[in-house]
Every structure is written in C-alpha cells, then in structure tokens.
Scaffold this motif. Structure first.
Motif, short mmCIF file in Angstrom:
data_model
loop_
_atom_site.label_atom_id
_atom_site.label_comp_id
_atom_site.label_asym_id
_atom_site.label_seq_id
_atom_site.Cartn_x
_atom_site.Cartn_y
_atom_site.Cartn_z
N GLU A 34 0.84 -1.20 0.00
CA GLU A 34 0.00 0.00 0.00
C GLU A 34 0.88 1.26 0.00
OE1 GLU A 34 -3.28 0.01 -0.24
OE2 GLU A 34 -3.68 2.14 0.12
N ARG A 35 1.98 1.20 0.74
CA ARG A 35 2.83 2.38 0.87
C ARG A 35 3.57 2.72 -0.41
NH1 ARG A 35 2.69 0.51 6.11
NH2 ARG A 35 2.54 2.17 7.68
N VAL A 36 3.81 1.72 -1.24
CA VAL A 36 4.59 1.99 -2.45
C VAL A 36 3.71 2.11 -3.70
CG1 VAL A 36 6.68 0.94 -1.52
CG2 VAL A 36 5.11 -0.44 -2.89
N ASN A 59 11.75 13.90 0.40
CA ASN A 59 11.73 13.99 1.87
C ASN A 59 11.70 12.63 2.57
OD1 ASN A 59 11.82 16.87 2.32
ND2 ASN A 59 9.92 16.90 1.17
N MET A 60 12.32 11.64 1.94
CA MET A 60 12.34 10.29 2.52
C MET A 60 13.69 10.03 3.18
SD MET A 60 9.51 8.71 0.97
CE MET A 60 9.57 7.33 -0.12
N SER A 61 13.63 9.39 4.34
CA SER A 61 14.86 9.07 5.07
C SER A 61 15.55 7.86 4.45
CB SER A 61 14.51 8.74 6.52
OG SER A 61 13.74 7.56 6.57
N PRO A 108 7.37 7.70 10.38
CA PRO A 108 8.59 7.27 9.69
C PRO A 108 8.33 6.53 8.38
CG PRO A 108 8.16 5.84 11.58
CD PRO A 108 7.11 6.92 11.60
N ARG A 109 7.11 6.02 8.19
CA ARG A 109 6.83 5.23 6.98
C ARG A 109 5.57 5.75 6.30
NH1 ARG A 109 5.41 0.05 8.81
NH2 ARG A 109 6.34 -1.07 7.07
N PRO A 110 5.64 6.97 5.76
CA PRO A 110 4.42 7.56 5.19
C PRO A 110 3.91 6.84 3.95
CG PRO A 110 6.35 8.92 4.72
CD PRO A 110 6.81 7.83 5.63
N TYR A 111 2.63 7.00 3.71
CA TYR A 111 1.99 6.55 2.47
C TYR A 111 2.20 7.66 1.44
CZ TYR A 111 -0.36 3.02 5.32
OH TYR A 111 -0.64 1.97 6.14
N ARG A 145 10.83 18.29 7.35
CA ARG A 145 11.87 17.28 7.47
C ARG A 145 13.19 17.89 7.96
NH1 ARG A 145 16.04 16.16 4.12
NH2 ARG A 145 15.06 17.16 2.33
N GLU A 161 14.02 0.25 3.46
CA GLU A 161 12.88 -0.67 3.61
C GLU A 161 12.16 -0.86 2.28
OE1 GLU A 161 10.11 0.49 6.68
OE2 GLU A 161 8.89 -1.30 6.35
N PRO A 175 6.92 14.17 4.57
CA PRO A 175 8.27 13.92 5.07
C PRO A 175 8.29 12.73 6.02
CG PRO A 175 7.28 15.80 6.18
CD PRO A 175 6.36 15.42 5.07
N THR A 176 9.39 11.99 6.02
CA THR A 176 9.55 10.98 7.05
C THR A 176 10.00 11.69 8.32
OG1 THR A 176 11.79 10.63 6.24
CG2 THR A 176 10.16 9.06 5.53
N TYR A 206 13.85 4.57 5.48
CA TYR A 206 12.63 4.21 4.76
C TYR A 206 12.97 3.74 3.34
CZ TYR A 206 7.60 4.44 3.68
OH TYR A 206 6.31 4.14 3.35
#
Lengths: 238, 426
Positions: free
Chosen positions: A31-33, A86-88, B378-381, B273, A94, B372-373, A91
């Motif tokens: 769902e997240r991707v 804006n992704m760490s 930490p795990r956004p949609y 972020r 993962e 932003p994470t 994440y």
C-alpha cells in the motif's frame, strides 16, 4: 440466534458508517509503495514520454543506491527526485528490501534476429571482454548468470533491448550519473563501439531470466577496486 | 458472513490517487532564553537554533556536504548561489568574528561591509537576539572546515547594483530585534519571535512586491519566489489559517507534517523534514499559539466562487472529471472525497484544494509525493505522480471536478493552468 443476528447488525452497522470512505487502509508495504508501482509494475512499462524499468527482484543495495542517487541529485531524473525528496535513508532501505524480495515472473525474452558474427561479438564481450581496451567481461561484475551480484550490482537479463541501449548510451554521454568522479560503467561504456552496444543489447534481451544474483565473493579485488564508488560506498548500508 | 461484513474492501492497483492538502505552513523556531536546561553549552544550543532557522536547507547543495553552500536560488532578479558556512578560512567563514556574523544577520551586511541581498532573509533574522546569533555562530565555527568555493551570484542588471540595494533597504528593511507585545503572554511572544525571526516564515508565506520585498508580517500567502508553489496564507480561514484548530493539531502538523485533516507538501514538507520536526515541545507549542492567534477572531466565510445554478454544460464538464476521479483517485480518496484521515487526505472541504490558487493541487496530481519521514511518521503513504498517465486536459478536468464536488466550490482549471504548473522541481 437472536444474539448472533444482533451482533451481525451491529457489525454491518459499523461497516456502513465508514462504508463510503475507502475503508481501512492496509498497513502494508504494498500500500505504501503505490506511488512507485503506478509506473514500475511487474513488467517494464512504456509511458507516454518515458520508460519505466521493472524493479522487482533487483538486488537491494542496487535499488537503495539508485533511490538515494535520485533523491540527492547524483542521478538526474526530476520525477523520481520529487517523489523521494523527503524520505529518510531508513525508509528507502525498507522500500528497497520490499522490491528486492518481490518475486514476480519475468516477461518472455525478446526475439531479435542476430547474425552469427553479431552473436559471437556479444558473447565475447559478455564472457571475455577486451582487457587490452580496458573492457572487462560483463559476467565478471554482473555474475556468471548475469543476474547481478549482491548487494549492489544489477542483473542484465529480463530487461528489454531499448532499456539496455538507452542506459549504455547514457553512460557513454555521462548522462546517468552526474558530478564527482566518473564511475566505472561510464568508463567502460565509452570504450564500446556503436556495433558492440547494439550486439550486447540484442543478445541480453534475447535471454530468458533464470537464477539469482550471485554472492559478493565472485568479484575480483581488481574490479571491486575499480567500481568501489558504485558498489561499495554505502552500498547496501544497513 | 459476519467476517465478510467487517473485512474492508480495498481495490488495488487500478485506482490510485492522493491529493495532499497543500497546507504550506512555514515556520521555524529558536530559544529566546539561553538558560534552557537541555542545552549544556552554547554549541549544542546553537546547533538547535541552526536547525530551527533551517540554515542548512539553503546552504547545502543537493547531495552536497552540509553547510558548504552552492545551492542555486533562482529568482526573477537573478540566480543567487549560497555561500559556504563552514569555518574554512579561504572559502568559508573561518575568518569571521562574532561581530561579523551579527552584522550579517542583524544588519544584512557582509564582513567587508558589502550590502547583502535579501535572498538571505536578514529582513527576518534582524529580529533574532544577539545571544541567539552568537550561539548559531559558535555552532557553525565548531563544524569541520570544508574548502569549497562556490560560483558568484549571477544577478541581472540593474539589480546587481549596490546603490540600488541601498535604496531597497531604505524602503523595505527595518533593523531591530523582536520586541515582545506586553499585552500577550510569554508563550505567544516566544511563538511570534520564532515565526517572525529565525523561522523566516514570511520569506515564503507572503506576496512579494515587484522589488521582491515582503512587506508585512501578516503571512498573507503568495507564490514562492523561484519556486512553482503557492505558500498559502496563514492569516486567512480560506487558506491555511489555523484559528479554529486545536493547538495539538497545529503542533502535529509542524512537527510531523501530517494531521487528520492536513498534510505538509512540496517545500513545506521539506521544511518539516529539515527543521520543524526538531522543534522542542515548548517551541512547537509557542509557534502553534502564535499561528492560531492570527485567525482566531476571524469569522468563517465560504471559500471560493459560488455557482448559484450549475448549467448543464458545466455539469457535463465536471462529470468528465468525475469519471477520471473514479478511475484514478477514488480508491484512496473515496467516493465521498473523505479520504483516510492521516493517510490519504480528504478532498471534500479541503482548503488546500479549494483555495483560489489551484497550483499546489495541480502539482500534487502531476508529481505526486510523500509527506516527510519524521520520528512520528517514519513510513508515510504516498501519492503517485500522474504526469506520466494523464494529459494536461485530463488533469484540468479532474482538478476542476475535485474543486467542485462534495460541496466544494472553486474556479475551474484549464489545460493551460496545468501546463504552467509544470517545471520548477523544488
């Protein structure tokens, strides 16, 4: 019985209250991707103005590195950069794990006509290379079954000819990765002639995918050294 | 049977969409009092302030070493290249003194007395106290020096003249640290100090005049200079005013980028972020208190345009958008446009969708994106990009539809608007 009926009505009643919203959102990676899979599906996809390679089953470190390269502007493609902005790292890792572990059947290989001498040329490049021109065998880095090497070298099988040609062309023009030191694929691609690129791309696209990425210890220390920037630096960092 | 009734029906793959409510609140923070217990020394206190002022955001090129500058800021006056803030003696600020740094932040003058361009927001930083600028300086001086020369600014004639800049400053620059409003409490004043000063929210959330000056502190909203994004007004109920929000929700938006009814997207997601997620609890509360007060006494008005009667052709036009919505958007945002709070934003009644400028909504459809994470999310949609799938005309139809469905009322969007919303990737 009356109790069960009552319970049933209670439950459907609750369900109806929320019925018109998209119910509960699954707490899954799939769902997240969704933002990824709209373009990168089980198969390679050609959009209106771009080409989207399949990412399922590629080595995790390779996917992780590419996502960071897009995000940090080393690999230039604005749509990916915007999405990942804006992704760490955690994440992205993962997400890389998720796609890497996704086992989807490969599409059938293409059937491109090749002359015997073209096949010979392609196989020479793939299995022997031309050390005198500083061109290592493809299999030396991408594994003897050409399905990649863990953790950060991609496989070459299961990709369409157009994609392979475009990537090699990009490396020859220095257009895949920008800035910093030139990477090893760029140096190698620049050594290749047009005919060699075409032969390799056709040959690879004609193979059916089987097997898994090889383990890291198949790489020679010389090649690890040469390609360290691509395959080691933070590659598959956990 | 019972089980069937409670299993949520989810349709995969085909219909996917998500529109961020484009609440672009920009803000940052700092500590007015240096005696906060959690900061053992000036350097760590300065590190916090530097985060809250988001110095790194502009003074780092994409993928570059933090604080070494080199980021290009394109404006209608030319391209500004941010300088190296590491303490390298030749290429950074290694030779600077505390006084030099104060002069830059407080007076907008470089070490050699040269007037600085207001692309560097000294128009806001002038409100920061001496104690705070000294702490920021101490932190920057504690970084490892990195030699990196950046190219000079490329400013168009006639803006490249120092005398013109002097005139500009006479007109638009008022030097002076923040003066507390005695009629308000300490929390409010702390929030105002952060929002107006170090946070430099006004740099984006205001309309700049033809000379690039933001002339008020009212955070009235405006197109962000050099970016194809609209920063909504923080002082209007019709846009991103938060007068009727609970303080907790404002705090959540600032520090996590996501709440039940809003999401930070585009440049605001980046600010969350890089900066706001690190706000101390007290500072987040202070900023929220101040931001809320900007619209607390405003009475709600119905946003957007009013169609008293919808003509047949208009209805037909919107229906076309409705079909696209069904195919691409409904799986996530729902047939009723209510979305899934905190995950897929509601579009019904979403001010980001119905505010005058459709720019952010169009951009969200075109480019998609992830919030932003942050530590709390930490795990956004994510929202898929549709630029690859939908033509300009189709994006216009679907955005027009969501701006006018479920009781929403706003102007229609044309294919030309969609075309103009492209480009400017950050």
């Amino acid at each position: 019985m009356r109790f069960i009926l009552l319970l049933f009505f209670c439950i459907t009643g609750v369900a109806n209250v929320n019925g018109s919203t998209p119910a509960e959102v699954p707490d899954t990676m799939a769902e997240r991707v969704k933002a990824c899979t709209i373009c990168h599906s089980a198969e390679d996809k050609v959009g209106r103005d771009a080409y989207y390679p399949r990412i399922a089953g590629k080595p995790q470190g390779y996917l992780f590195n590419q996502m960071r390269n897009f995000r940090d502007g080393r690999r230039y493609y604005p749509p990916m950069a915007i999405l990942l902005e804006n992704m760490s790292d955690e994440y992205l890792l993962e997400i890389a794990q998720y796609f890497s572990s996704l086992q989807l059947p490969y599409p059938d290989p293409e059937r491109i006509q090749m002359q015997p001498e073209e096949i010979k040329l392609a196989e020479h490049l793939i299995y022997s290379g031309y050390p005198e021109r500083d061109i290592p065998a493809c299999s030396a880095c991408h594994g003897d079954v050409l399905m990649g090497v863990e953790p950060a070298i991609p496989g070459l099988i299961g990709l369409p000819r157009a994609y392979i040609t475009a990537q090699l062309g990009g490396w020859r023009n220095g257009g895949i990765m920008r800035g910093g030191k030139p990477d090893c694929m760029s140096a190698i691609a620049k050594q290749l002639t047009e005919d060699e690129v075409n032969a390799v791309a056709k040959w690879l696209a004609n193979q059916s995918a089987s097997g898994k990425p090889s383990s890291f210890d198949v790489l020679s220390s010389e090649l690890i050294d040469r390609c360290s920037r691509t395959i080691l630096e933070n590659g598959g960092a956990e | 049977m019972k089980r069937l009734a409670i299993i949520p029906r989810v349709s995969w793959w085909k219909n996917i969409t998500l529109l961020w409510m484009c609440v672009i609140l920009q803000a940052m923070a700092a500590e007015i009092t240096a005696s906060e217990p959690e900061y053992s020394d000036e350097v760590s206190y300065g590190a916090y302030l530097t985060r809250i002022g988001n110095c790194m955001g502009c003074h780092t090129a994409k993928g570059g070493v933090p604080f070494t500058g080199g980021r290009r800021l394109s404006t209608s006056f030319g391209v500004f290249i941010t300088p190296n803030l590491t303490p390298d003696k030749e290429t950074g600020i290694g030779r600077w003194t505390q006084q030099d740094f104060w002069q830059a932040l407080h007076q907008g003058k470089s070490r050699d007395g040269r007037l600085l361009y207001p692309a560097f927001p000294y128009t806001e930083y002038t409100k920061v106290t001496r104690q705070d600028t000294d702490a920021i300086f101490a932190y920057l001086q504690s970084l490892a020096p990195v030699p990196q020369s950046n190219p000079p600014h490329d400013i168009f004639f006639p803006y490249n003249s120092q005398s013109l800049l002097a005139v500009w400053r006479a007109l638009y620059f008022k030097e002076g640290i923040y003066e507390p409003d005695q009629s308000k409490n300490q929390t409010w004043n702390r929030g105002a100090y952060l929002v107006q000063g170090l946070g430099h929210c006004n740099a984006c959330h205001t309309t700049r005049n033809i000379l690039g000056a933001s002339q008020d502190e009212a955070l009235m909203g405006g197109q962000i200079m050099g970016m194809n994004w609209y920063a909504p007004s923080l002082s209007s109920h019709l846009e991103a005013g938060s007068g009727d929000w609970e303080i907790d929700e404002i705090v959540a938006l600032l520090t996590t980028g996501v709440t039940k009814r809003a999401m930070a997207s585009g440049p605001m997601a980046t600010v969350v972020r890089q900066s706001l997620q690190y706000l101390s609890q007290e500072d987040a509360l202070a900023m929220a208190t101040y931001l809320k007060s900007l619209t607390e006494n405003e009475t709600g008005k119905l946003p957007g345009v009013q169609f008293s009667v919808m003509s047949g052709s208009l209805r037909k036009h919107l229906d076309l958008g409705g079909q696209l919505y069904q195919e691409y958007c409904q799986a996530c945002h729902g047939a009723d446009g209510k979305g899934a709070p905190g995950i897929y934003p509601a579009l019904a009644g979403n001010r980001g969708v119905i505010m005058d400028s459709p720019l952010n909504t169009i951009r969200s459809v075109l480019n998609g994106g992830y919030p932003p994470t942050t530590a709390d999310n930490p795990r956004p949609y994510g929202m898929p990009p549709f630029q690859q799938i939908l033509r300009n005309e189709e994006v216009a139809l679907v955005v027009s539809y969501i701006r006018n469905a479920w009781g929403n009322r706003a102007s229609l969007v044309r294919a030309l608007d969609v075309d103009r919303s492209k480009g400017g990737n950050d």
